[in-house]
Write an enzyme that holds these catalytic residues in place. Structure first.
Site, PDB file in Angstrom:
ATOM      1  N   LYS A 141      35.184  53.090  23.496  1.00 34.06           N
ATOM      2  CA  LYS A 141      35.974  52.119  22.736  1.00 34.06           C
ATOM      3  C   LYS A 141      37.044  51.535  23.645  1.00 34.06           C
ATOM      4  O   LYS A 141      37.613  52.256  24.489  1.00 34.06           O
ATOM      5  CB  LYS A 141      36.659  52.841  21.556  1.00 34.06           C
ATOM      6  N   ASN A 193      36.854  41.596   7.436  1.00 36.67           N
ATOM      7  CA  ASN A 193      35.462  41.202   7.687  1.00 36.67           C
ATOM      8  C   ASN A 193      34.468  42.089   6.951  1.00 36.67           C
ATOM      9  O   ASN A 193      33.529  41.598   6.330  1.00 36.67           O
ATOM     10  CB  ASN A 193      35.186  41.260   9.194  1.00 36.67           C
ATOM     11  N   VAL A 194      34.667  43.403   7.017  1.00 42.10           N
ATOM     12  CA  VAL A 194      33.733  44.322   6.357  1.00 42.10           C
ATOM     13  C   VAL A 194      34.059  44.419   4.863  1.00 42.10           C
ATOM     14  O   VAL A 194      33.187  44.221   4.008  1.00 42.10           O
ATOM     15  CB  VAL A 194      33.786  45.732   7.005  1.00 42.10           C
TER      16      VAL A 194
END
Ligand code: NAD
Length: 351
Positions: A80, A183-184
């Site tokens: 990440k 967004n999700v």
């Protein structure tokens, strides 16, 4: 030039600093494992109170990516990138150029994409300086672009399947509390609305939340109250650590299934939920749709291949839930055991 990693004394993972031309540290790339393949995981742009907290988040997120990729059967390890979001207006181009340089120095050991705070446009900026990036605009039929619709789809299908299996009902008429309408979360809300669920929604971005509430006829709940509100299902779709020693006793929902990464603050929180009779869908089992799309784009696969893999997510959740029930274990413990087994097996193959 060799990219010197920093092995932080608190962590096992490799941390690679991201800096600008004057060597100011802008963030880190954390690589948890490359046993299954190059470390894949998105780039988060967020504000942290200290470099230590930023590094800790990067490490936790990278570990989650290793487990998520293993569980989803992807030939990728976990990593990440986390960038500190400057408090003052900043030059996005130079920030992402600095990230691209750090990614490029890893020579394909780490592949990045979108996460909280980053967009397809940012990935396009990165692509000018490194090839180890996905989440770009791609031609029709080819995997690529914003991963969040796929993430939302995997979460929604998992929720639907588990509700059908464990609660012998469908989502129609059930109340779902969604924390985070980005967004999700936003997409998940639309799918839930379509399926006839009642929505309680919350976001620290009040205007975003109000707009969605007006569109879907959802009820807005304050960020302080969403986790404990009166709902059948809780869907954490904001940041990590929301399920913890303090919040768990107040949760009324009987099922938790959302898109956020690292929902449990600690492993013990999974057991706390179990003891309260709350079924927890392990985050990385259900939210792998986005990385499935990212990896497919990187491997130049088609949208149909992504769809097929995303449709397999719900089945994996049902397997984990059934095993947890049978073995009287917390669902996160069972999921971790499966993922660790896959990673261990890959290490053995490499050795
Ligand atoms: P996003 O930035 O679009 O949305 C996150 C939303 O949460 C924002 O609107 C933000 O204002 C809100 N938020 C932050 N703190 C909050 C709080 N305390 N209460 C309520 N709302 C809060 O990000 P996203 O892409 O939708 O990702 C959401 C979560 O899902 C993250 O944890 C991310 O790591 C995870 N995730 C995303 C993807 C993906 O494809 N985008 C894939 C896997 C996991």
């Amino acid at each position: 030039m060799v990219h010197q990693p920093v092995r932080h004394h608190d962590f096992q993972e490799m941390l690679y600093p991201i800096h600008d031309e004057t060597q100011n540290v802008l963030g880190v790339i954390a690589i948890h494992s490359t046993a299954l393949g190059p470390a894949a995981g998105g780039c988060r742009l967020w504000h942290y109170e200290s470099e230590k907290l930023l590094a800790l988040d990067a490490v936790r997120l990278a570990r989650g990516m290793s487990y998520k990729n293993a569980m989803a059967g992807l030939p990728f390890g976990g990593g990440k990138a986390v960038l500190q979001r400057p408090a003052i207006p900043f030059n996005r181009k130079s920030l992402f150029k600095a990230l691209a340089s750090a990614v490029e120095l890893l020579e394909g050991q780490y592949v990045t994409a979108e996460d909280v705070g980053t967009t397809v446009a940012d990935m396009q900026l990165l692509r000018q300086h490194t090839r180890y990036v996905a989440g770009l605009d791609t031609p029709e039929g080819r995997a690529g672009g914003d991963p969040s619709p796929w993430t939302a789809m995997g979460v929604f299908e998992s929720m639907r399947a588990a509700v059908q299996q464990s609660f012998a009902s469908n989502l129609k008429g059930l109340t779902v509390a969604v924390q985070g309408t980005g967004n999700v979360g936003g997409r998940l809300c639309r799918m839930l609305h379509e399926a006839g669920a009642k929505l309680l929604i919350s976001d620290v971005d009040q205007s975003r939340c109000a707009k969605l509430a007006a569109e879907l006829g959802a009820t807005v709940v304050s960020p302080d109250n969403i986790v404990a509100c009166d709902a059948d299902i809780l869907a954490p779709c904001a940041l990590g650590g929301v399920l913890n020693e303090e919040s768990i006793p107040s949760i009324k929902a009987k099922f938790i299934c959302g898109g956020a990464n690292n929902q449990l603050r600690s492993e013990a929180d999974g057991n706390r939920l179990r003891e309260m009779g709350i079924v927890y869908a392990p985050d990385y089992v259900v939210n792998s749709g986005g990385i499935i799309n990212v990896v497919a784009e990187y491997m130049e696969e088609s949208t149909e291949q992504v769809r097929t893999r995303v449709q397999q997510i719900a089945g994996r959740l049902l397997t984990v839930l059934a095993m947890a029930e049978q073995e009287r274990l917390a669902t996160n413990v069972v999921a971790d055991r499966i993922a660790e087994g896959i990673i261990r097996e890959a290490r053995r193959d490499v050795a």
